[in-house]
Structures are given as structure tokens and as C-alpha cells.
Design a protein around this motif. Structure first.
Motif, short mmCIF file in Angstrom:
data_model
loop_
_atom_site.label_atom_id
_atom_site.label_comp_id
_atom_site.label_asym_id
_atom_site.label_seq_id
_atom_site.Cartn_x
_atom_site.Cartn_y
_atom_site.Cartn_z
N VAL A 137 0.78 -1.19 0.06
CA VAL A 137 -0.10 -0.17 -0.08
C VAL A 137 1.09 1.29 0.13
O VAL A 137 0.69 2.51 -0.75
CB VAL A 137 -0.82 0.07 0.89
CG1 VAL A 137 -1.69 1.40 1.41
CG2 VAL A 137 -1.85 -1.25 1.13
N LEU A 138 1.87 1.10 0.80
CA LEU A 138 2.87 2.51 0.82
C LEU A 138 3.50 2.62 -0.53
O LEU A 138 3.65 3.74 -0.77
CB LEU A 138 4.02 2.31 1.95
CG LEU A 138 3.19 2.45 3.54
CD1 LEU A 138 4.27 1.78 4.50
CD2 LEU A 138 2.76 3.80 3.64
N LEU A 139 3.99 1.43 -1.13
CA LEU A 139 4.55 1.71 -2.42
C LEU A 139 3.72 1.91 -3.71
O LEU A 139 4.03 2.46 -4.62
CB LEU A 139 5.40 0.48 -2.66
CG LEU A 139 6.72 0.31 -1.82
CD1 LEU A 139 7.13 -1.25 -2.40
CD2 LEU A 139 7.78 1.15 -2.28
N GLY A 140 2.51 1.46 -3.39
CA GLY A 140 1.45 1.75 -4.35
C GLY A 140 1.84 0.65 -5.47
O GLY A 140 1.44 0.78 -6.77
N ASP A 141 2.52 -0.38 -5.30
CA ASP A 141 2.86 -1.65 -6.23
C ASP A 141 3.07 -2.69 -5.53
O ASP A 141 3.32 -2.76 -4.29
CB ASP A 141 4.34 -1.28 -6.89
CG ASP A 141 4.41 -1.86 -8.19
OD1 ASP A 141 3.61 -2.73 -8.32
OD2 ASP A 141 5.50 -1.52 -8.92
N ARG A 142 3.09 -3.85 -6.35
CA ARG A 142 3.41 -5.07 -5.48
C ARG A 142 4.96 -5.23 -5.30
O ARG A 142 5.96 -4.48 -5.77
CB ARG A 142 3.40 -6.42 -6.70
CG ARG A 142 1.87 -6.47 -6.98
CD ARG A 142 1.72 -7.85 -7.92
NE ARG A 142 1.99 -8.75 -7.10
CZ ARG A 142 0.95 -9.74 -6.60
NH1 ARG A 142 -0.05 -9.10 -6.22
NH2 ARG A 142 1.48 -10.89 -6.07
N LEU A 143 5.47 -6.01 -4.28
CA LEU A 143 6.58 -5.93 -3.59
C LEU A 143 7.58 -6.87 -4.42
O LEU A 143 7.10 -8.10 -5.15
CB LEU A 143 6.60 -6.59 -2.32
CG LEU A 143 5.95 -5.78 -1.10
CD1 LEU A 143 5.98 -6.67 0.03
CD2 LEU A 143 6.42 -4.36 -1.10
N GLY A 144 8.66 -6.40 -4.81
CA GLY A 144 9.72 -7.35 -5.51
C GLY A 144 10.53 -7.67 -4.39
O GLY A 144 10.04 -8.39 -3.31
N ASP A 145 11.95 -7.28 -4.37
CA ASP A 145 12.71 -7.99 -3.31
C ASP A 145 12.36 -6.96 -2.10
O ASP A 145 12.42 -5.76 -2.14
CB ASP A 145 14.31 -7.83 -3.69
CG ASP A 145 14.56 -8.66 -4.63
OD1 ASP A 145 14.21 -9.72 -4.66
OD2 ASP A 145 15.41 -8.45 -5.43
N LEU A 146 12.26 -7.62 -1.00
CA LEU A 146 11.69 -7.09 0.38
C LEU A 146 13.04 -5.84 0.70
O LEU A 146 12.51 -4.92 1.41
CB LEU A 146 11.50 -7.82 1.42
CG LEU A 146 10.68 -7.28 2.65
CD1 LEU A 146 9.56 -6.67 2.26
CD2 LEU A 146 10.44 -8.43 3.73
N ASP A 147 14.06 -6.29 0.46
CA ASP A 147 15.06 -5.28 1.19
C ASP A 147 14.92 -3.94 0.39
O ASP A 147 15.03 -2.71 0.94
CB ASP A 147 16.48 -5.68 1.06
CG ASP A 147 16.89 -6.40 -0.28
OD1 ASP A 147 16.01 -6.66 -1.12
OD2 ASP A 147 18.21 -6.69 -0.49
N ASP A 148 14.76 -4.13 -0.96
CA ASP A 148 14.75 -2.92 -1.86
C ASP A 148 13.41 -2.13 -1.63
O ASP A 148 13.54 -0.85 -1.66
CB ASP A 148 14.91 -3.44 -3.45
CG ASP A 148 16.16 -4.01 -3.89
OD1 ASP A 148 16.96 -3.68 -3.11
OD2 ASP A 148 16.09 -4.88 -4.60
N ALA A 149 12.52 -2.97 -1.23
CA ALA A 149 11.23 -2.30 -0.96
C ALA A 149 11.32 -1.43 0.33
O ALA A 149 10.61 -0.35 0.34
CB ALA A 149 9.92 -3.40 -1.18
N VAL A 150 11.85 -1.96 1.35
CA VAL A 150 11.88 -1.09 2.54
C VAL A 150 12.71 -0.21 2.26
O VAL A 150 12.23 0.81 2.75
CB VAL A 150 12.41 -2.17 3.32
CG1 VAL A 150 12.92 -1.33 4.68
CG2 VAL A 150 11.64 -3.38 3.99
#
Length: 254
Positions: A137-150
Motif C-alpha cells: 500500500v505504501l509503495l502503491g505497487d507489488r513487492l519485489g525484493d523486500l530489502d529494496d522495497a523497505v
């Protein structure tokens, strides 16, 4: 701040976790329908009643009732037990001018969805505690690699972020803490984590330190309970009650 009519226990869990890691004084701002019972069930905390909508959600415009506490707080946690995104957006907008310039603000649960609507918050000491769904929700997109997403969330919202053992600060450091096992997926576990982080911030930890240590203590409590009870089946309240023991272990002199 949290605890709408359907889930007041979330705020109580978070509040207890903050005291279990050493926060000195606690005030719970809860929906009016739960406030009286909470004050009896949780005598260690002050309680302020917030107005509610006809559906039982906390009215975002009612937080003037806790303005004095917000202005004096070292740390403010918003989110556990909230259940209405538009009202939570109103709450966050009302909150910004009420908190002190040195106050650390921790956003959890529905407050994260509200932040995604605002896109920015304007509080210098901001900590976010999303699970993977909330991270999307915060990204507005599906997660890829979690470390990059964080890291991306930390940069987008100018906040320290913890998610599934990854801890990031904007523009810089990425830390890894073990996840603590599947038992930490139990209901209320995220409230325990957010409360522990807020409690450490209230003790004077900077946002990255509070987030890293709160994440570690949450993980360590989960691992300890997994050994003593079972991999699955321990409760969030037991995580909360295990926090002082895990904190004492890391504070003990070598």
C-alpha cells in the motif's frame, strides 16, 4: 492513539509493550466506548476518550482532547486498533501541528494506509512498521525484493522503516534482523512490535536505534517463546510480557 470500538485491545497491547521496554509514562487515547473499561483493565496508563462516528470508528477531528499530551510526548504511536482510513487521514492531518518538534511519531496498521493517501507527513522523527501487505500500500505497487522495497519506502516517506526483519533509514543504512519464526504472525504481534519501538523512542533512542532494537526484541521474544511453548500458538500478550527479559539480556554487562 487507537483502539476503536471493534479492537480496543490492539491499543492496550501496544501500550503495555511500551511500558515493558521502559517507557516512563503512558497515555492511551481510545474511542469513548472503550475508554472506561480500558482505564480499569490497564491501571498503569492514563486514558483519554476520543469521539466516535456512528459506525464506531474514532473521529479524526476529536484528537484535540489529547492535545496537551501530544505536545509533551517524547513519542506518539498512532494506528493500533484504528479501522477507518478517511477518519485516520483526518487524524494524521490534525496531529501534525500538535506534536512537538522533537517528538518521534510511530505509524502502524491503518495509520500506514492513511499515510499512503497523504503521501507525506512532515514529521522529522517518523517510524513506519508495515507488514508486507501494508508495504505494498505504501509503495502503491507489488513487492519485489523486500530489502529494496523497505529502502524505497524509507526514501519515499523520509522515515525509518521496519518490515519482516529489514530495517532501513532514508538515504542510507539497511539493517537485517532475524524474523523470529512463524509464531510472530499471531494476531496482535504487530501491535507489540510497534509499542516496543515507541517505548524505546520514549526512553530517548533515536528513530533508527529504537526501530532496530524494538525489532530485535520482538524477534528474540518470538524465538524464546517458540522454544518454551511451541513454534505456533503463543499469544501477543505473551510476546509483550517477554520483552523485559529479552531487554535485560542485551543490557547485561559482558
Amino acid at each position: 492513539m487507537g483502539g476503536a470500538a471493534r479492537s480496543p485491545g490492539a491499543a492496550l497491547l501496544a501500550g503495555r509493550a511500551s511500558l515493558r521496554v521502559g517507557a516512563g509514562r503512558l497515555t492511551l487515547a481510545l474511542g469513548a466506548s472503550a475508554a472506561s473499561a480500558a482505564s480499569v483493565a490497564f491501571p498503569e496508563s492514563g486514558v483519554v476518550a476520543l469521539g466516535e462516528t456512528s459506525s464506531g470508528a474514532i473521529s479524526g477531528g476529536s484528537i484535540g482532547a489529547v492535545a496537551d499530551d501530544l505536545g509533551a510526548a517524547n513519542a506518539v504511536l498512532v494506528g493500533p486498533g484504528l479501522d477507518d482510513i478517511p477518519e485516520t487521514v483526518r487524524m494524521l492531518r490534525s496531529l501534525r501541528p500538535l506534536v512537538g518538534g522533537a517528538t518521534t511519531v510511530v505509524l502502524d496498521a491503518y495509520a500506514l494506509g492513511a499515510l499512503a493517501k497523504l503521501r507525506s507527513f512532515g514529521v522529522p522523527g517518523l517510524i513506519l512498521t508495515p507488514n508486507p501487505d501494508e508495504a505494498e500500500v505504501l509503495l502503491g505497487d507489488r513487492l519485489g525484493d523486500l530489502d529494496d522495497a523497505v529502502m524505497a519506502i524509507a526514501d519515499r516517506y523520509r522515515a525509518v522503516v521496519t518490515c519482516q526483519g529489514w530495517v532501513a533509514e532514508p538515504g542510507g543504512r539497511l539493517l537485517r534482523v532475524r524474523t523470529g519464526g512463524p509464531g510472530l504472525g499471531t494476531s496482535g504481534s504487530g501491535d507489540a512490535l510497534a509499542g516496543a519501538i515507541a517505548g524505546l523512542a520514549a526512553r530517548g533512542c533515536e528513530p533508527l536505534q529504537a526501530t532496530a532494537w524494538g525489532t530485535y526484541l520482538h524477534m528474540a521474544a518470538g524465538e524464546s517463546l517458540s522454544r518454551e511453548i511451541a513454534t505456533l500458538g503463543f499469544l501477543a500478550g505473551e510476546i509483550v510480557d517477554r520483552l523485559p527479559r529479552e531487554l535485560a539480556r542485551v543490557e547485561a554487562p559482558l
